[in-house]
Each structure stands twice: as C-alpha cells, then as structure tokens.
Design an enzyme around this catalytic site. Structure first.
Site, PDB file in Angstrom:
ATOM      1  NE  ARG A   1      19.727  23.842 -90.496  1.00 24.56           N
ATOM      2  CZ  ARG A   1      18.968  24.099 -89.833  1.00 24.56           C
ATOM      3  NH1 ARG A   1      19.556  22.639 -88.843  1.00 24.56           N
ATOM      4  NH2 ARG A   1      18.977  24.938 -88.797  1.00 24.56           N
TER       5      ARG A   1
ATOM      6  NE  ARG B   1       2.921   7.536 -87.636  1.00 26.31           N
ATOM      7  CZ  ARG B   1       2.633   8.286 -88.982  1.00 26.31           C
ATOM      8  NH1 ARG B   1       2.270   7.634 -90.006  1.00 26.31           N
ATOM      9  NH2 ARG B   1       2.399   9.653 -87.960  1.00 26.31           N
TER      10      ARG B   1
ATOM     11  CG  HIS C   1       1.029   2.669 -72.615  1.00 23.19           C
ATOM     12  ND1 HIS C   1       0.715   2.384 -73.583  1.00 23.19           N
ATOM     13  CD2 HIS C   1       0.733   3.965 -73.232  1.00 23.19           C
ATOM     14  CE1 HIS C   1      -1.132   2.989 -73.773  1.00 23.19           C
ATOM     15  NE2 HIS C   1      -0.896   4.417 -73.140  1.00 23.19           N
TER      16      HIS C   1
ATOM     17  CB  SER D   1      22.658  19.139 -84.971  1.00 24.36           C
ATOM     18  OG  SER D   1      22.785  20.502 -84.773  1.00 24.36           O
TER      19      SER D   1
END
Length: 311
Positions: free
Chosen positions: A175, A202, A193, A105
């Site tokens: 940010r 991908r 799975h 974060s």
C-alpha cells in the site's frame, strides 16, 4: 422509580443508514445515535435539584446553554457516523481527537478501489495571503490537462498496487505508494459538544473545501434533523456570530463615537498599522478586524481620509 425511555428522533430515524454523497466517491451516513434536544434539557435541569422551578422553556434553555458556553449538557447526545473520505482529507479530520474512531485497515484488507478525482474546473490556485489556503481556480484549459494527468497517475498507482499483491507482497507494504486521494472508511462516534466544535471549524469559509463539504453535509443534513433546537442555536451563536476582542471592541466604540482618528491610533498602538496609520503588509489580526468591520457594515477607519488626522 421513574421510568426511563430512550429518546427517539423520527426525523433522524428516517435517514438511518442513508448515504449522503460527498465529493465524487465519498459519503456520510448515520449508523446510530443517542439522545436528542430533550436529553440536553434533561441533563441541564437535573443540576437544579429536586423542587427547583422550571426556569424557561426548552428552546430558551438550550439557547441559553449554548450562548453562555455551558457545554456538558450537550455531551449527553452522541452520534455514530460511517464515512468514506479521501486520506488527505481524513488527516485533517482525525486531528479532532475528541471522538471514538475505528478506521478501515489496509493491513488486513485491500485498499478501497476508489480515489478522489479533481474536476477540470476544480483546481484551485495557492493563496498569496494564506500559506495553507487557496484562492480562486486555475484556467479550465490547465485544469483539463491536470485532471487527465491525475487520472493516469491514479490508474498507474492502482495497477502497481495490485501487481504487488499478485506477487505475494504483504498488504501492509504493498500500500505504501498509494496516493493520498485514495478513499478510506471509518466509524466516527462523537458527542454533540465536540461535534459542534468540529463543525464550527470545518464549516468555516477558511476550511479546506473538501473537508468543508463533509462538515456541511453532517450539519445541514444530519444534525439539523437530530437536534434541531440545538442546531438552530449553534448556527446563531457559533456559525453565524462574530466574536470581538478587546481591541476590536475599542475600535468599534471609537467609530461609533465618530472618532476615526482614535480608532486609527488604536491600530497603530496595537501594531496593526505603521506609525503613519497605513496598513502593514503582514498582519493577519488586522485582516480579521477588517473582515469583521465589513460584516457589521462599518467602514474601515484607515481607508478614510480622516486617517491623516491621527498623525
């Protein structure tokens, strides 16, 4: 009562915590795992009930399960990874919502001081056939200029970010102008799975190079060690297989019977070709069919002289 022992995979234990480098500043490492090839077999056989005979050897059973899309036994295995990945790449990654995720974060902590820099020979040109893809690379001389410009931009954006922090601006606001090439980190826990679904998409040649690089490392370096039998089946039945639609089967059947005209007629009826049997400019389905024919070593019917006989 039967004693239960936790499955242990020595080959995976040997790389536990080891960072596999991806891109320039990214990495993937295994934090923890649950299950193994044996867990898949155990989960499948429990459904047979007491007294049911063993129907096959473990490898044969795993291959049968994957081949016939019996997915739940593979959900008994879980893998937890720690990844560092550019934010633009992470946006694609996080779309796979069948995982447990906890991300670094930048509201609580300063943004990671690392960003992906494209090498001069790594700038890809926009594909003319695929609006969301690339094709080939730009000239290195152009790439050198783009990389130099990128490095200046990254340095400036980081300087602005740190200046805001020094001025007392809240991290959550400071940010906002960081580039998407900034690296983020996350813990990503997924069952086998759903991991296979991720890797199937991908690791495909059409996936963006950056996320494909991560998927390739996860598959070849990690899953292959963790569940080698299931990985072998996945490579055979998902990664390197060819799925055929009804139309594609009918076209191949026509070609197998030397009925080129019939194959072309099927293409016309399906809207892949114009009424003269010529390829339409915009037909992704036709392009996929042509690619499958090429992979199977079958000549494309509408590229042959016999096409005229279909008219």
């Amino acid at each position: 009562m039967e004693q239960i022992e936790r499955p242990v995979v020595p080959a995976l234990d040997a790389i536990l915590g080891q960072q596999f480098k991806v891109l320039d500043n990214g990495f993937v490492r295994v934090v923890d795992y649950m299950g193994s090839d044996d867990s898949i077999v155990q989960a499948a056989r429990v459904s047979y009930g007491k007294g049911t005979k063993k129907v096959s050897e473990d490898r044969g059973l795993i291959r049968y399960l994957l081949r016939n899309w019996h997915t739940t036994p593979f959900e008994m295995c879980e893998l937890k990874l720690h990844v560092r990945v550019p934010m633009d790449c992470w946006r694609q990654w996080i779309r796979h919502r069948t995982a447990n995720v906890n991300e670094y974060s930048t509201r609580y902590s300063e943004a990671i001081d690392a960003a992906q820099v494209t090498a001069p020979d790594g700038w890809r040109s926009q594909s003319s056939a695929n609006r969301q893809g690339s094709a080939g690379v730009l000239d290195t001389a152009i790439g050198e200029e783009l990389t130099a410009e990128e490095e200046r931009l990254l340095k400036h954006s980081r300087s602005v970010y740190e200046k805001r922090l020094s001025a007392g601006v809240a991290r959550e606001q400071a940010r906002k102008d960081l580039p998407l090439s900034t690296y983020t980190e996350a813990y990503w826990k997924v069952d086998l799975h759903n991991l296979f679904n991720f890797l199937r998409l991908r690791m495909d040649a059409h996936a963006q190079l950056e996320i494909r690089s991560y998927a390739t490392v996860i598959g070849n370096e990690i899953v292959s060690r963790w569940c080698p039998v299931a990985w072998e089946a996945f490579v055979d039945y998902r990664l390197n297989s060819v799925a055929l639609s009804r139309l594609e089967i009918e076209v191949i059947q026509a070609l197998a019977g030397n009925n080129v005209a019939g194959a072309v007629r099927l293409g016309i009826e399906a809207g892949l070709l114009d009424e003269n049997g010529s390829p339409l400019k915009q037909s992704r389905e036709r392009g996929e069919l042509e690619a499958k024919l090429a992979r199977l070593g079958i000549a494309c019917p509408w590229a042959q002289p016999a096409v005229q006989s279909a008219q």
